[in-house]
Design a protein around this motif. Structure first.
Motif, PDB file in Angstrom:
ATOM      1  N   LYS A 282     -18.201  -8.125  14.206  1.00 24.78           N
ATOM      2  CA  LYS A 282     -18.566  -7.463  15.472  1.00 24.78           C
ATOM      3  C   LYS A 282     -17.277  -7.198  16.242  1.00 24.78           C
ATOM      4  O   LYS A 282     -16.461  -8.122  16.399  1.00 24.78           O
ATOM      5  N   THR A 283     -17.126  -5.968  16.757  1.00 28.86           N
ATOM      6  CA  THR A 283     -15.838  -5.623  17.382  1.00 28.86           C
ATOM      7  C   THR A 283     -15.501  -6.548  18.553  1.00 28.86           C
ATOM      8  O   THR A 283     -14.327  -6.805  18.806  1.00 28.86           O
TER       9      THR A 283
ATOM     10  N   ASP B 204      -8.275  -2.498  11.075  1.00 28.69           N
ATOM     11  CA  ASP B 204      -9.449  -1.658  10.765  1.00 28.69           C
ATOM     12  C   ASP B 204     -10.448  -2.425   9.905  1.00 28.69           C
ATOM     13  O   ASP B 204     -11.650  -2.361  10.130  1.00 28.69           O
TER      14      ASP B 204
ATOM     15  N   ARG C 191     -12.290  -4.834  12.060  1.00 28.49           N
ATOM     16  CA  ARG C 191     -13.274  -4.171  12.933  1.00 28.49           C
ATOM     17  C   ARG C 191     -14.493  -3.692  12.147  1.00 28.49           C
ATOM     18  O   ARG C 191     -15.582  -3.592  12.687  1.00 28.49           O
ATOM     19  N   GLU C 192     -14.265  -3.375  10.869  1.00 29.42           N
ATOM     20  CA  GLU C 192     -15.400  -2.947  10.025  1.00 29.42           C
ATOM     21  C   GLU C 192     -16.221  -4.146   9.531  1.00 29.42           C
ATOM     22  O   GLU C 192     -17.397  -4.002   9.231  1.00 29.42           O
TER      23      GLU C 192
END
Ligand SMILES: Nc1ncnc2c1ncn2[C@@H]1O[C@H](COP(=O)(O)OP(=O)(O)O)[C@@H](O)[C@H]1O
Length: 177
Positions: free
Chosen positions: A139-140, A132, A135-136
């Motif tokens: 860039k995903t 997480d 991802r935060e």
């Protein structure tokens, strides 16, 4: 300035295999591996000690300053169990290693972690905290989850990353031509 070699972040809960993977990659690529915990120790970049988790607290700002010029040149594999304090621009790709809880428990037990540290790390993996966080922070599309339970997983992960490095170099070469 465009980098001629990629920078890779390998992150994940302690015990998921980051150092082993980073070392194997460094052996088969031209990339240099930096274990951030070890780097902080060698350069005394700490700003306190966490008594509960029995580990030193890193001085994030100093670490970033010390690594900046190397990172802007490129060709570095960073290995660290957290990822939200690095500058986003440093990395071309981010890999988050994941390990089955019971396998991770056995690996951490071998390290003789105290109960608080054990609980904290197992919960970190159960709640996919680092995934997480990655991802935060990035860039995903550049964040990839890799399973790291078995030696076969390790081998496949090395192969995948080496393939990615070759593709990256080809595409950068074409952009420069
Ligand atoms: N995919 C894997 N398969 C089998 N053993 C592994 C795997 N990944 C790591 N290990 C083992 O787990 C232990 C912890 O690995 P390490 O690379 O030190 O993890 P980290 O750097 O994430 O803390 C080591 O004994 C290593 O050999």
């Amino acid at each position: 300035m465009m980098r001629t070699k990629p920078n890779i972040l390998i992150t994940g809960t302690p015990g998921t295999g980051k150092s082993t993977l980073a070392q194997e990659l460094a052996n088969v690529t031209q990339l240099k591996m930096v274990n951030v915990g070890q780097f902080a120790k060698e350069n005394d970049l700490f700003c306190g000690f966490d008594d509960k988790l029995e580990c030193p607290i890193l001085d994030d700002d100093q670490i970033i300053d010390e690594l900046e010029s190397e990172m802007s040149e490129g060709g570095v594999i960073i290995d660290y169990h957290s990822c939200d304090f690095f500058p986003e621009r440093w990395f071309d790709i981010v890999f988050v290693l994941r390990t089955d809880n019971s396998i991770l428990y056995d690996r951490l037990a071998q390290r003789r972690y105290n109960e608080a540290k054990m609980k904290n790390n197992i919960e970190c993996e159960i709640f996919q905290t680092i995934l997480d966080e990655a991802r935060e922070s990035y860039k995903t599309e550049i964040v990839h989850e890799l399973q790291s339970d078995t030696p076969n997983d390790m081998e496949q992960n090395v192969d995948k990353i080496v393939t990615w490095c070759n593709q990256w170099s080809t595409s950068v070469g074409q952009q420069r031509a």
